[in-house]
Design an enzyme around this catalytic site. Structure first.
Site, PDB file in Angstrom:
ATOM      1  N   TRP A 104       0.865  -1.254   0.053  1.00  0.00           N
ATOM      2  CA  TRP A 104       0.054  -0.089   0.050  1.00  0.00           C
ATOM      3  C   TRP A 104       0.652   1.415  -0.119  1.00  0.00           C
ATOM      4  O   TRP A 104       0.222   2.381  -0.592  1.00  0.00           O
ATOM      5  CB  TRP A 104      -1.016  -0.025   1.220  1.00  0.00           C
ATOM      6  CG  TRP A 104      -2.014  -1.238   0.896  1.00  0.00           C
ATOM      7  CD1 TRP A 104      -2.074  -2.338   1.603  1.00  0.00           C
ATOM      8  CD2 TRP A 104      -2.891  -1.185  -0.098  1.00  0.00           C
ATOM      9  NE1 TRP A 104      -3.174  -3.216   1.251  1.00  0.00           N
ATOM     10  CE2 TRP A 104      -3.578  -2.537   0.200  1.00  0.00           C
ATOM     11  CE3 TRP A 104      -3.481  -0.371  -1.121  1.00  0.00           C
ATOM     12  CZ2 TRP A 104      -4.586  -3.032  -0.703  1.00  0.00           C
ATOM     13  CZ3 TRP A 104      -4.275  -0.847  -1.791  1.00  0.00           C
ATOM     14  CH2 TRP A 104      -5.056  -1.922  -1.796  1.00  0.00           C
ATOM     15  N   ASP A 173      -0.983   6.692   6.608  1.00  0.00           N
ATOM     16  CA  ASP A 173      -2.247   5.771   6.314  1.00  0.00           C
ATOM     17  C   ASP A 173      -2.503   5.009   7.506  1.00  0.00           C
ATOM     18  O   ASP A 173      -1.804   4.069   7.594  1.00  0.00           O
ATOM     19  CB  ASP A 173      -1.951   5.220   5.092  1.00  0.00           C
ATOM     20  CG  ASP A 173      -3.011   3.919   4.514  1.00  0.00           C
ATOM     21  OD1 ASP A 173      -3.987   3.954   5.412  1.00  0.00           O
ATOM     22  OD2 ASP A 173      -2.702   3.303   3.463  1.00  0.00           O
ATOM     23  N   LYS A 197     -12.261  -1.448   7.874  1.00  0.00           N
ATOM     24  CA  LYS A 197     -11.829  -2.465   8.719  1.00  0.00           C
ATOM     25  C   LYS A 197     -11.994  -2.392  10.091  1.00  0.00           C
ATOM     26  O   LYS A 197     -12.541  -3.349  10.824  1.00  0.00           O
ATOM     27  CB  LYS A 197     -10.240  -2.243   8.680  1.00  0.00           C
ATOM     28  CG  LYS A 197      -9.887  -2.535   6.999  1.00  0.00           C
ATOM     29  CD  LYS A 197      -8.350  -2.431   6.800  1.00  0.00           C
ATOM     30  CE  LYS A 197      -8.040  -2.304   5.204  1.00  0.00           C
ATOM     31  NZ  LYS A 197      -8.253  -3.348   4.325  1.00  0.00           N
TER      32      LYS A 197
END
Length: 371
Positions: A104, A173, A197
């Site tokens: 990511w 992030d 999540k």
């Protein structure tokens, strides 16, 4: 099989607390006596204003967000922020520092290259197994910001420390470990996280941004990604993901009722330790490829049979655990193996069911592995 016996170990979208789902189900057709579903409420109605304001209030309370930080509810997921960050923060003719520790952060760096110069702080590695020693880091002192991913969902790598940005704004992030441990927000310029999540269902992305970083977007920045514009319209520049924000508010209430983020952190430590201890006690039958210091509390990857993994054993593990109600344990296609995601909504008792199965599976199949 009774649906109540299903344990959802998915990496995202992932399990939502049962209490939240029960309340959402109860209010689905008639929210707060309005006669409407939340999905039918106007985003400019008084009822939805109460929903979005309550979500922000709870988030500020749980995370102790300082007054000089703004909270925005946006769409586009974390991937949308891969563009929004440079478009809002990367100054003309300047560069940005990126710490790449997995899939990511690599995607974020690649996206940022469309808008300016990206300097990669850590040495390139063939395989991500942790965070390279800070003594090997080389930063550009003129960078507009330093970017990193706090928890790499695919590889299962989590930062045990906050990187030093040397005066530049720190951008993080936190999509896959948001609300799972206390965070000193004042150390950051921007924090963002997708909801799917630890905050509820897919659709909304939370952005927390410091006041002094606003108002300097690139001229190419689309209005929908302009932080200052979205703050000025109270996250209502366009129609927001109303139902996702509603669910997020319910999840935040649940986190508060459970004892707050501190309790989430305690539970995360217990759950992840149960799995890692089982792996370490297996005499090499289970192998986690991540260095111990950087092993994620949220996403636990492992191979079965060896470091490379036995395809037949791993397929058997997924099939048998699925029959017993443990779902979504197959590792990401890019790395293979098994991945257990233990977000806040997963109970300790559910992880105990998994590790009991892991031990039993080991005993039945250890003869198939040669050492």
């Amino acid at each position: 099989m009774n649906a109540s016996k299903i344990i959802n170990f998915a990496a995202g979208p992932s399990k939502i607390p049962e209490k939240v789902l029960e309340r959402a189900n109860k209010e689905f057709l008639n929210y707060n006596g309005t006669g409407h579903s939340v999905m039918e409420l106007s985003h400019r109605s008084a009822d939805f204003s109460q929903i979005i304001n309550n979500a922000e209030t709870l988030l500020r309370e749980l995370m102790h967000i300082p007054n000089n930080y703004h909270v925005i509810f946006l769409q586009g997921g974390g991937s949308g922020q891969f563009s929004a960050i440079p478009l809002n923060l990367m100054q003309k003719d300047k560069t940005a520092n990126y710490i790449v520790t997995g899939t990511w952060s690599a995607k974020a760096a690649k996206e940022a290259e469309k808008y300016g110069k990206v300097h990669k702080v850590v040495p390139k590695v063939e395989k991500h197994t942790g965070v390279p020693c800070t003594s090997t880091w080389i930063s550009n002192p003129d960078a507009s910001y330093l970017y990193y991913c706090d928890n790499e969902t695919i590889h299962g790598i989590e930062f045990p420390f906050v990187p030093e940005a040397n005066g530049a704004p720190l951008v993080c992030d936190m999509s896959s470990n948001f609300l799972s441990r206390p965070v000193d927000v004042s150390k950051y310029g921007v924090i963002f996280a997708g909801a799917q999540k630890n905050m509820g269902c897919a659709g909304v992305t939370v952005v927390i941004v410091r006041d002094d970083l606003l108002g300097h977007p690139m001229k190419e920045c689309p209005s929908i990604l302009d932080y200052k514009l979205n703050i000025g319209s109270n996250s209502l520049y366009n129609t927001p993901p109303t139902y996702s924000i509603y669910i997020m508010g319910l999840v935040l209430e649940w986190v508060k009722e459970q004892g707050g983020i501190g309790m989430m952190a305690e539970n995360a430590k217990v759950k992840s330790s149960l799995i890692y201890d089982t792996i370490r006690a297996s005499n090499g039958f289970y192998v986690c490829p991540i260095e111990k210091e950087f092993q994620s509390r949220m996403n636990v990857p492992f191979r079965i049979g060896s470091e490379e993994g036995s395809e037949s054993l791993e397929k058997q593990f997924v099939t048998e655990s699925g029959t017993l109600g443990m779902k979504q344990l197959k590792g990401h296609r890019s790395v293979g193996g098994i991945r257990v995601s233990c977000y806040n909504a997963i109970h300790i008792e559910e992880v105990e069911i998994l590790v009991n199965f892991m031990r039993e599976f080991h005993l039945r199949n250890q003869h198939m592995v040669e050492h």
